[in-house]
Write an enzyme that holds these catalytic residues in place. Structure first.
Site: not given
Length: 570
Positions: A191-193, A197, A200, A285-287, A289, A447, A473-474
């Site tokens: 699983q990857t988002r 590299h 992996h 994986g570690r941590d 998601a 505005r 002006i914001a």
């Protein structure tokens, strides 16, 4: 084998779908959000099996409290249809509603059995571990999702349309058919988002070898975490890496999942979804998601919480976990090794590049070594993230009427055009009022709308590599912050406070507006009868009293150079 037998889908036959489409045309209809479209697609194609629709109130309560539906099936994530109060007022349990995509195409019919107002703080606490808006899904829950939930079974009419990477998108049953045809019996999913590299690749090789399984790279292409690399770039990166794997041992398929970044619960959820796709082993994986840091600057979840929860439910899920090892590069041996298996740690050089460091190197155009990633992947990432001096950005001037914003903005525009290299667009207050917002008045609401329009155009210019110079002006901090968020999705936002005192602006009064405001002929005039929120932390504050315009514009250029956005040589 059971993992390759078909899973139940919620679609009706083609003939019934044609009939239902016509009938559904007369139903009350809800336009789905991007996240709801992801959820609906996985409900209909069996990816969320055993769910038969959006959760009922009883199922929702049970899933939130103990990760099970009311009848006891393991399911850790509430899949709910959140709608606005106004829409919910017109819907009663017992009615059918049509669910449409953003183009208005009817995808499914929801037979509403339940309607309720959830306790979102409780949902955040139980599902995500904390009611803390630093968590992207908790922020979504409170600030984006509708306040009312609808539940009930789904009748699927057609899949959402995807125009991209069609050959790479498989439903659970299509993937099971492919695995059956290939004769693969043991399949380990990754699983990857993020882009892949070398670490992996090494990790997935090992996982497949240790499990004696074939490999499925199964990246998420639905919604991920704000700030992640877009899925178009990621898929091009995955395709570049796929060639590095031995042919006929590895395949890739895209998963249209909207991630929640819910750590341990998300890992179990990902496992159940992969089981539906015919997978037998899953890398956690570690941590896994994890969304990063909470408001106190600490990680939301412990590094092994996801693996622990997965292990607890592994037997019931019927999918085996392959724990992700943290891979590091050992320079002396020129290879990747699991960090906890290096016996001679003190005698070797261990190299590693974090995600933050990678982003910095990309942003600044620095070298990314070959031991870390593949040249093909780096070149795809560089296309999306050119060095800062070639990226688009927005310079946003704010200050009182008559403070000198437009004059400095014009001078800056000319200096940037003289340097060349990127197109420059000036979005001055008066120009915008004439061309974009001619129908708007000067109430607070109008505005704000005017500034949001400027922000939208600036973000599009920034996204496409140009320079936007804005000089409204914001007056309101909240609106400026919203514009900053819009722009920073695509590039840098440089806020310049033109800090000319109100007395000086009024003394200049080139347009005679202050005089009219004092006479009460202009209502809600910034600085006279309406407040101005002084920017607390602008990138630069310039004084224009007794300072020539050229000097002010030069100060801005120096700031842009210091930020790496502009180099005098470009």
């Amino acid at each position: 084998m059971s993992n390759l037998a078909p899973v139940p889908e919620l679609y009706v036959s083609y003939e019934s779908a044609q009939k239902l489409k016509v009938e559904a045309g007369d139903l009350l209809s809800w336009d789905l959000t991007p996240r709801q479209i992801c959820d609906l697609e996985l409900l209909m194609n069996g990816g969320f099996n055993p769910l038969k629709g959006f959760l009922t109130e009883a199922d929702y309560d049970s899933v939130v409290d103990n990760m099970r539906t009311a009848d006891g099936a393991l399911w850790p994530m509430p899949i709910t249809l959140d709608v606005s109060e106004k829409f919910a007022d017109g819907v009663e349990p017992g009615t059918d509603i049509a669910l449409r995509d953003q183009e208005g195409v009817i995808l499914a019919i929801l037979s509403v059995t339940d309607k309720w107002v959830p306790n979102k703080a409780r949902e955040a606490e139980k599902v995500f571990g904390a009611d803390d808006e630093a968590h992207p899904a908790v922020n979504y829950l409170h600030n984006i999702a509708g306040p009312v939930y609808l539940g009930g079974p789904i009748t699927g009419i057609q899949q959402p349309v995807h125009y991209d990477f069609k050959a790479r998108r498989d439903t659970p049953n299509e993937l099971r058919t492919f695995l059956r045809k290939m004769g693969w019996r043991r399949i380990v999913a990754f699983q990857t988002r993020n882009p892949l590299h070398r670490a992996h690749q090494e990790l997935t090789f090992r996982a497949a070898r240790e499990s004696q399984a074939n490999l499925l790279i199964h990246p998420v292409v639905g919604m991920t975490k704000p700030g992640d690399v877009d899925h178009f770039t990621r898929v091009r990166c995955y395709e570049a890496v796929l060639d590095k794997y031995p042919a006929a041992t590895t395949t890739m398929s895209l998963l249209p999942l909207a991630m929640r970044m819910a750590g341990p619960r998300e890992a179990v959820w990902h496992g159940l979804i992969r089981k539906n796709y015919g997978v037998t082993h899953f890398i956690v994986g570690r941590d896994h998601a994890g969304p990063g840091k909470n408001s106190q600057g600490e990680d939301f979840y412990g590094p092994y919480d996801a693996q622990d929860l997965f292990r607890e439910h592994e037997a019931e899920m019927g999918i085996e976990m392959v724990p992700f090892k943290h891979m590091v590069y050992v320079e002396e041996r020129a290879q990747y090794e699991p960090a906890d298996e290096i016996a001679d740690k003190d005698k070797v050089t261990i190299l590693n590049i974090s995600g933050t460091e990678l982003r910095r190197r990309l942003a600044e155009g620095l070298e990314i070594p070959e031991w870390f990633s593949f040249p093909e992947v780096v070149s795809e990432l560089r296309k999306t993230r050119p060095p800062r001096a070639k990226q688009g950005f927005t310079v946003f001037f704010t200050g009182f009427s008559g403070s000198g914003k437009s004059t400095i903005a014009n001078a800056l525009m000319v200096k940037l055009m003289e340097a060349g290299g990127r197109p420059v667009t000036l979005l001055d207050g008066d120009i915008v009022r004439k061309n974009l917002s001619s129908e708007l008045g000067f109430s607070k609401e109008h505005r704000d709308l005017n500034i949001r329009r400027i922000g939208y155009v600036a973000s599009e210019i920034t996204k496409n590599g140009g320079i936007a110079i804005c000089a409204p002006i914001a007056p309101y901090a909240a609106t400026r912050r919203a514009v900053r968020q819009d722009v920073e999705e695509y590039g840098a936002f440089v806020e310049i406070h033109v800090a000319t005192p109100i007395e000086v602006c009024e003394a200049r009064d080139r347009k005679g507006l202050y005089k009219l405001a004092r006479e009460g002929k202009i209502k809600e005039f910034t600085g006279i009868s309406d407040p101005y929120d002084v920017p607390e932390n602008p990138e630069l504050r310039v004084e224009t009293e007794n300072v020539d315009v050229d000097h002010c514009a030069h100060q801005v250029l120096l700031k842009l150079e210091a930020m790496g956005l502009f180099s005098g040589q470009s």
